[in-house]
Scaffold this motif. Structure first.
Motif, mmCIF file in Angstrom:
data_model
loop_
_atom_site.group_PDB
_atom_site.id
_atom_site.type_symbol
_atom_site.label_atom_id
_atom_site.label_comp_id
_atom_site.label_asym_id
_atom_site.label_seq_id
_atom_site.Cartn_x
_atom_site.Cartn_y
_atom_site.Cartn_z
ATOM 1 N N THR A 252 -21.413 -1.189 4.567
ATOM 2 C CA THR A 252 -21.609 0.131 3.958
ATOM 3 C C THR A 252 -20.281 0.876 3.834
ATOM 4 O O THR A 252 -20.046 1.567 2.833
ATOM 5 C CB THR A 252 -22.605 0.971 4.778
ATOM 6 O OG1 THR A 252 -22.078 1.225 6.096
ATOM 7 C CG2 THR A 252 -23.946 0.259 4.905
ATOM 8 N N SER A 256 -18.453 1.689 0.202
ATOM 9 C CA SER A 256 -18.066 3.051 -0.175
ATOM 10 C C SER A 256 -16.634 3.082 -0.704
ATOM 11 O O SER A 256 -16.342 3.755 -1.703
ATOM 12 C CB SER A 256 -18.201 3.989 1.029
ATOM 13 O OG SER A 256 -19.544 4.058 1.466
ATOM 14 N N LEU A 399 -26.093 2.969 5.747
ATOM 15 C CA LEU A 399 -26.862 2.796 4.505
ATOM 16 C C LEU A 399 -27.273 4.143 3.920
ATOM 17 O O LEU A 399 -27.224 4.352 2.704
ATOM 18 C CB LEU A 399 -28.096 1.942 4.775
ATOM 19 C CG LEU A 399 -27.839 0.451 5.022
ATOM 20 C CD1 LEU A 399 -29.109 -0.232 5.525
ATOM 21 C CD2 LEU A 399 -27.341 -0.233 3.747
ATOM 22 N N ILE A 400 -27.675 5.063 4.779
ATOM 23 C CA ILE A 400 -28.084 6.396 4.313
ATOM 24 C C ILE A 400 -26.913 7.113 3.651
ATOM 25 O O ILE A 400 -27.048 7.693 2.562
ATOM 26 C CB ILE A 400 -28.638 7.224 5.494
ATOM 27 C CG1 ILE A 400 -29.966 6.616 5.978
ATOM 28 C CG2 ILE A 400 -28.840 8.680 5.075
ATOM 29 C CD1 ILE A 400 -30.487 7.256 7.247
ATOM 30 N N CYS A 403 -25.970 5.485 0.230
ATOM 31 C CA CYS A 403 -26.931 5.784 -0.839
ATOM 32 C C CYS A 403 -26.764 7.210 -1.357
ATOM 33 O O CYS A 403 -27.069 7.496 -2.530
ATOM 34 C CB CYS A 403 -28.357 5.572 -0.339
ATOM 35 S SG CYS A 403 -28.784 3.841 -0.067
ATOM 36 N N GLY A 404 -26.308 8.115 -0.515
ATOM 37 C CA GLY A 404 -26.058 9.471 -0.975
ATOM 38 C C GLY A 404 -24.715 9.624 -1.674
ATOM 39 O O GLY A 404 -24.578 10.406 -2.626
#
Length: 455
Positions: A252, A256, A399-400, A403-404
């Protein structure tokens, strides 16, 4: 009165943190100097070569960075066993980590060498940038397995509360890398001028030497404890399973950074000339990584100390050292931010003669400087939870945040925002999101699991 009682305790915690963090700080500073050294040498070949190095470096950093669990997971497991008084078991787990590094490194090296062109092409840059990027990546792939062994052996030594040995090896390795880069890129006497290919080859030679030195140190320690040096398949499989959550967490983070670079390439492509913004982003990202490693030194101490205290069943000590290290993180972030902002007008000249890149770099570095205090806390708490073996939460939280963040930075790029605004989104949403999730977890007690085993 409470202050008088607490001061000696703080001094003891500070000494323990400093004993591990200072050598780790110097070693971690040395790590990104590989890429900084390459950038300084290659940047004087031309802007397109520097942009190519930026793309190839991003691919390599992603591949090796995904395997950072070899260091982090090993540090946590070895430190817990050490805290529980099981030194032989600690070294046995460390040896399993080394074999896992080899098992991963060999096929990844082959795949990266064969797929260098397509991997570089994923970024959508021009042929003038892709050609040097492919050349560099195809050669530099030879250093992947040595780098994974460096990660694994460093993790073992950190778990054993030894951060000095990796420091010595890192310093020698970086000095060798710089000397080899200058010699092989520009040539001298019978050595031909290899340009960007020479930079990649010099790095590989230095990385092999570092891996050999660290493996010898760990093997000697294992022999002293009569730990088996042969591959233990159940142990290697257990190390791999334990690394999966940390792998997801790292995926993740790397995703990014890749999304950010992709957003930069998209924005640059729409502007017509992609070399200057890509090269600028490469330098800014390299400097960010340099400062991240500086701040991560406290996180390394957090991994080793937290794992040891929880392995010994001392929850109170683990909580106390966490609180103290968060304070260290805030102060370190403020200091690095001020230094980066103050030096931003002159840093570009160290890496490129292109005035366009130098001018574009200053506002980006000012944005990065503003995010440093947040980064200081993020890296410390990340290290604490890794040392506690709380990889599952870190994976879900990562992951949160991804996704944002991903749709927002891509939308920002699509709207035609410049490079500084993309970095504003990176600092506010990506780093801010990580800070929120880590503070939430650290405030509770679910991560304070005791015993020799890591979840």
């Amino acid at each position: 009165m409470n202050r008088l009682v607490r001061r000696p305790e703080h001094r003891l915690l500070d000494r323990e943190i400093a004993r591990l963090a200072v050598p780790a700080f110097l070693a971690l500073v040395a790590e990104p100097l590989f890429l900084l050294g390459d950038a300084a040498v290659v940047g004087h070949l031309g802007t397109r070569e520097l942009a190519g190095l930026g793309i190839a470096g991003t691919v390599l950093a992603t591949i090796v960075g995904l395997c950072v669990f070899l260091a982090y997971g090993t540090t946590a497991s070895v430190a817990r066993q050490l805290g529980a008084g099981h030194r032989r078991a600690a070294l046995a787990q460390g040896i399993d980590g080394l074999w896992l590094a080899v098992a991963i490194g060999i096929p990844v090296t082959l795949a990266t060498t064969l797929l260098a062109g397509p991997l570089v092409g994923l970024f959508g840059a021009s042929d003038a940038v892709n050609d040097p990027a492919t050349t560099y990546l195809r050669i530099a792939a030879g250093g992947i397995t040595p780098l994974l062994l460096v990660l694994a052996t460093t993790g073992v030594l950190r778990g054993l509360q030894d951060t000095r040995t990796p420091l010595v090896v890192a310093i020698v390795g970086n000095l060798a890398n710089i000397a080899l880069n200058i010699l092989l890129v520009y040539g001298a006497g019978p050595v031909p001028r290899l340009e960007i290919a020479g930079s990649a080859l010099g790095s590989v030679i230095a990385q092999v030497g570092m891996a050999v030195a660290l493996v010898l140190v760990v093997v000697r320690a294992a022999r002293r404890e009569d730990a088996d040096l042969r591959p233990d398949l159940p142990g290697v499989r257990a190390a791999a399973r334990a690394g999966v959550p940390l792998l997801v967490r790292t995926l993740t983070l790397r995703a990014s950074l890749l999304v950010t670079t992709y957003a930069v390439v998209l924005a640059a492509g729409s502007a017509g000339d992609d070399a200057v913004p890509i090269a600028t982003h490469q330098l800014a990202l390299t400097l960010w990584g340099f400062l991240a490693f500086v701040l991560d030194a406290i996180a390394i101490a957090a991994q080793a100390i937290t794992g040891r205290h929880l392995g010994a069943g001392d929850v109170a000590a683990a909580r106390a050292v966490t609180n103290r290290m968060v304070g260290w993180g805030v102060v370190s972030g403020v200091v690095t931010g001020v230094l980066l902002a103050a030096s931003s007008p002159w840093l570009g000249a160290l890496f490129t003669p292109d005035q366009g890149v130098r001018d574009a770099l200053v506002p980006v570095l000012l944005v990065a400087a503003a995010a440093q205090p947040i980064a200081g806390v993020v890296f410390v708490l990340d290290g604490v939870l890794i040392g506690a073996g709380d990889g599952r939460y870190l994976a879900v939280a990562g992951l949160i945040v991804l996704c944002g963040y991903a749709p927002v930075v891509l939308l920002t790029s699509g709207l035609g925002a410049g490079l500084p605004w993309l970095w504003v989104v990176f600092g506010a949403l990506f780093m801010g999101g990580r800070l929120a999730t880590l503070l939430h977890r650290a405030a509770g007690d679910r991560w304070l699991i005791t015993g020799a085993g890591v979840r």
